[in-house]
Design a protein around this motif. Sequence first.
Motif, PDB file in Angstrom:
ATOM      1  N   ASP A  83      79.221 -16.312  18.285  1.00  0.00           N
ATOM      2  CA  ASP A  83      79.443 -16.696  16.667  1.00  0.00           C
ATOM      3  C   ASP A  83      80.507 -16.255  15.900  1.00  0.00           C
ATOM      4  O   ASP A  83      80.865 -16.915  14.929  1.00  0.00           O
ATOM      5  N   HIS A 142      80.356 -26.122  13.377  1.00  0.00           N
ATOM      6  CA  HIS A 142      79.856 -25.321  14.542  1.00  0.00           C
ATOM      7  C   HIS A 142      78.928 -24.428  13.658  1.00  0.00           C
ATOM      8  O   HIS A 142      77.947 -23.758  14.091  1.00  0.00           O
ATOM      9  N   GLY A 143      79.754 -23.898  12.751  1.00  0.00           N
ATOM     10  CA  GLY A 143      78.756 -22.910  11.642  1.00  0.00           C
ATOM     11  C   GLY A 143      79.806 -21.167  12.319  1.00  0.00           C
ATOM     12  O   GLY A 143      78.648 -20.296  12.080  1.00  0.00           O
ATOM     13  N   LYS A 144      80.821 -21.368  12.838  1.00  0.00           N
ATOM     14  CA  LYS A 144      81.160 -19.988  13.659  1.00  0.00           C
ATOM     15  C   LYS A 144      82.407 -19.922  12.400  1.00  0.00           C
ATOM     16  O   LYS A 144      82.802 -20.742  11.859  1.00  0.00           O
ATOM     17  N   ARG A 176      75.631 -21.944   8.280  1.00  0.00           N
ATOM     18  CA  ARG A 176      74.902 -22.498   9.444  1.00  0.00           C
ATOM     19  C   ARG A 176      73.925 -22.987   8.248  1.00  0.00           C
ATOM     20  O   ARG A 176      72.469 -23.758   8.512  1.00  0.00           O
TER      21      ARG A 176
END
Length: 178
Positions: A83, A142-144, A176
């Motif tokens: 994450d 990628h929402g990291k 995200r």
Amino acid sequence: MSESASQHKSGAPKKIGYAVIVSSSSRYQKLKAREPVTDPSGDLIVELIKSAGHNVVSREILPDDRVLLGKYVGKAIGSEDVDAIIVCGGTGVSLTDVTIETLRPLMIKTLPGFGELFRKLSYDEIGSAAIMTRALAGVTDHGKALFCIPGSPQAVKLVLTKLILPETGHIIKHARES
């Protein structure tokens, strides 16, 4: 904490998977030569993450090398188990310090307040030398969450306890959202 901030954080992930990368050519060379390697900053990052109830998905020691750094961070970004990525070291002002320049292009949005606040906190501890502190945070497509932090154990403890651990879930939650 304000009521609004509490509400925002309430929907944040509670358990976060971290990839930890230490950028240090000297440690990498010892590792490759199969010599004993000490990594106090990497050890401290892992200890603080685990103490906060999160997971360390991977841990690497890499040289100050743009290609390897980009490859390993790209792999972490693509991992479903990761994450957030913390890259420690290689943030100084010497020609070999390439972390910031290598990883900034992987961020779709940067968080300028991260570096600003970290320098303020550093100034409170170490004085005017904080002007040489280069730290960067942002989010990937990628929402990291991606953090680039200095390599000293003192800086690691400060930035993890005051900024990264308290806010990573909140950052990921917003990164995200569609």
